[in-house]
Design a protein around this motif. Structure first.
Motif, PDB file in Angstrom:
ATOM      1  N   VAL A  60      49.373  42.357  39.971  1.00 24.64           N
ATOM      2  CA  VAL A  60      48.478  41.323  40.502  1.00 24.64           C
ATOM      3  C   VAL A  60      48.966  39.970  40.011  1.00 24.64           C
ATOM      4  O   VAL A  60      49.789  39.879  39.096  1.00 24.64           O
ATOM      5  N   TYR A  61      48.437  38.918  40.633  1.00 25.83           N
ATOM      6  CA  TYR A  61      48.827  37.563  40.278  1.00 25.83           C
ATOM      7  C   TYR A  61      47.577  36.760  39.940  1.00 25.83           C
ATOM      8  O   TYR A  61      46.467  37.276  39.954  1.00 25.83           O
ATOM      9  N   ASN A  63      45.713  34.512  41.383  1.00 25.00           N
ATOM     10  CA  ASN A  63      44.610  34.389  42.331  1.00 25.00           C
ATOM     11  C   ASN A  63      44.674  35.386  43.481  1.00 25.00           C
ATOM     12  O   ASN A  63      43.951  35.237  44.470  1.00 25.00           O
ATOM     13  N   THR A  64      45.522  36.374  43.365  1.00 23.26           N
ATOM     14  CA  THR A  64      45.633  37.343  44.443  1.00 23.26           C
ATOM     15  C   THR A  64      46.249  38.636  43.908  1.00 23.26           C
ATOM     16  O   THR A  64      46.442  38.793  42.707  1.00 23.26           O
ATOM     17  N   VAL A  65      46.533  39.564  44.814  1.00 27.91           N
ATOM     18  CA  VAL A  65      47.122  40.850  44.429  1.00 27.91           C
ATOM     19  C   VAL A  65      48.421  41.056  45.202  1.00 27.91           C
ATOM     20  O   VAL A  65      48.676  40.390  46.202  1.00 27.91           O
ATOM     21  N   SER A  66      49.225  41.983  44.734  1.00 34.78           N
ATOM     22  CA  SER A  66      50.475  42.305  45.425  1.00 34.78           C
ATOM     23  C   SER A  66      50.184  43.054  46.721  1.00 34.78           C
ATOM     24  O   SER A  66      49.081  43.556  46.939  1.00 34.78           O
ATOM     25  N   HIS A  67      51.192  43.153  47.576  1.00 31.59           N
ATOM     26  CA  HIS A  67      51.039  43.909  48.817  1.00 31.59           C
ATOM     27  C   HIS A  67      50.726  45.378  48.551  1.00 31.59           C
ATOM     28  O   HIS A  67      49.962  46.002  49.297  1.00 31.59           O
ATOM     29  N   ALA A  70      47.072  45.505  47.780  1.00 29.67           N
ATOM     30  CA  ALA A  70      46.295  45.213  48.990  1.00 29.67           C
ATOM     31  C   ALA A  70      46.209  46.437  49.898  1.00 29.67           C
ATOM     32  O   ALA A  70      45.150  46.736  50.468  1.00 29.67           O
ATOM     33  N   GLN A 104      40.950  41.401  38.741  1.00 27.41           N
ATOM     34  CA  GLN A 104      41.574  40.701  39.862  1.00 27.41           C
ATOM     35  C   GLN A 104      41.429  41.511  41.150  1.00 27.41           C
ATOM     36  O   GLN A 104      41.196  40.951  42.233  1.00 27.41           O
ATOM     37  N   TYR A 108      39.320  40.358  44.469  1.00 24.97           N
ATOM     38  CA  TYR A 108      39.941  40.369  45.804  1.00 24.97           C
ATOM     39  C   TYR A 108      39.093  41.175  46.778  1.00 24.97           C
ATOM     40  O   TYR A 108      38.876  40.756  47.925  1.00 24.97           O
ATOM     41  N   ARG A 111      36.082  39.057  47.626  1.00 24.47           N
ATOM     42  CA  ARG A 111      36.406  37.843  48.381  1.00 24.47           C
ATOM     43  C   ARG A 111      36.875  38.146  49.802  1.00 24.47           C
ATOM     44  O   ARG A 111      36.459  37.490  50.768  1.00 24.47           O
ATOM     45  N   VAL A 112      37.724  39.137  49.956  1.00 29.19           N
ATOM     46  CA  VAL A 112      38.337  39.423  51.258  1.00 29.19           C
ATOM     47  C   VAL A 112      37.489  40.370  52.100  1.00 29.19           C
ATOM     48  O   VAL A 112      37.382  40.204  53.310  1.00 29.19           O
TER      49      VAL A 112
END
Length: 226
Positions: A60-61, A63-67, A70, A104, A108, A111-112
């Motif tokens: 993960v990063y 403010n987001t996650v890896s593919h 996801a 994280q 996600y 949020r998504v």
């Protein structure tokens, strides 16, 4: 002459060891895939019902996650929406303050997808596939599960979970983002070796880094927040 013979003996011995190691590695990989294949599913509709979805963490990063993550999130929520499971256990690496996979991932999901966090449990010490399955059983009292992950990883995940006594199946995570051939090749090499390690972890009954008090998956997921 003796030096040459000695060198030849060493070379032949090393070659034999390398060959034996290669054959052992191949045997472990083939047998693990054969063992797990009947429990790996390609689509949600054909899945059997299990109470828990296990979502293994990955990179993960900020403010987001890896593919990779996801795709696992997408597959996990499809299981929930299809009525194939009741709760999601997000298991990942939160071993230091500056790196937190599980929170994280939950952020996600909310949020998504607008995911109800009331169905999501967090395992902050799922540092490996083996530790995720072990802690799912001993900490979260999971008895049956759908593990959502990429195809290359499904066989090892199912092998470990079932050898640890979980009634586990796996769902191949959908590919929302196409992966490069180079990435797939890298995965294949690492997974070949990871399966051998998993074989030995199961055989020797390795213990996870942390255990702790039980947090039943049937209880309140708020107790897993930090």
């Amino acid at each position: 002459m003796r030096t040459r013979r000695a060198a030849r003996t060493v070379i032949l011995s090393l070659s034999a060891l390398i060959l034996a190691a290669g054959l052992f590695c191949l045997g472990v990989n083939l047998s693990m895939v054969a063992y797990a294949r009947p429990y790996v599913y390609k689509d949600v509709d054909s899945l059997p019902y299990k109470y828990t979805v296990i979502l293994p963490g990955a990179r993960v990063y900020q403010n987001t996650v890896s593919h990779v993550v996801a795709d696992r999130i997408e597959g996990s929520l499809r299981c929930i929406n299809a009525g194939k499971a009741e709760h999601i256990l997000v298991s990942g690496d939160h071993g230091r303050k500056d790196y937190d996979e599980v929170n994280q991932i939950l952020a996600y999901m909310k949020r998504v997808y607008g995911t109800d966090e009331g169905i999501v449990f967090l395992d902050h010490a799922g540092f490996s596939t083996y530790e995720t399955a072990y802690r799912a059983r001993d900490v979260f009292c999971v008895t049956d599960a759908i593990i959502v992950t990429q195809k290359f990883h499904t066989y090892r995940a199912v092998y470990i979970a079932r050898k640890l006594g979980l009634d586990a199946v796996a769902l191949e995570a959908p590919e929302l983002f196409p992966y490069a051939d180079r990435t797939r090749a890298s995965w294949a090499v690492r997974e070949t070796l990871a399966r051998v390690k998993a074989f030995f972890d199961v055989a020797r009954g390795a213990r996870p880094t942390y255990l702790g008090e039980q947090i039943p998956i049937t209880g309140d997921p708020a107790t897993t927040r930090d």
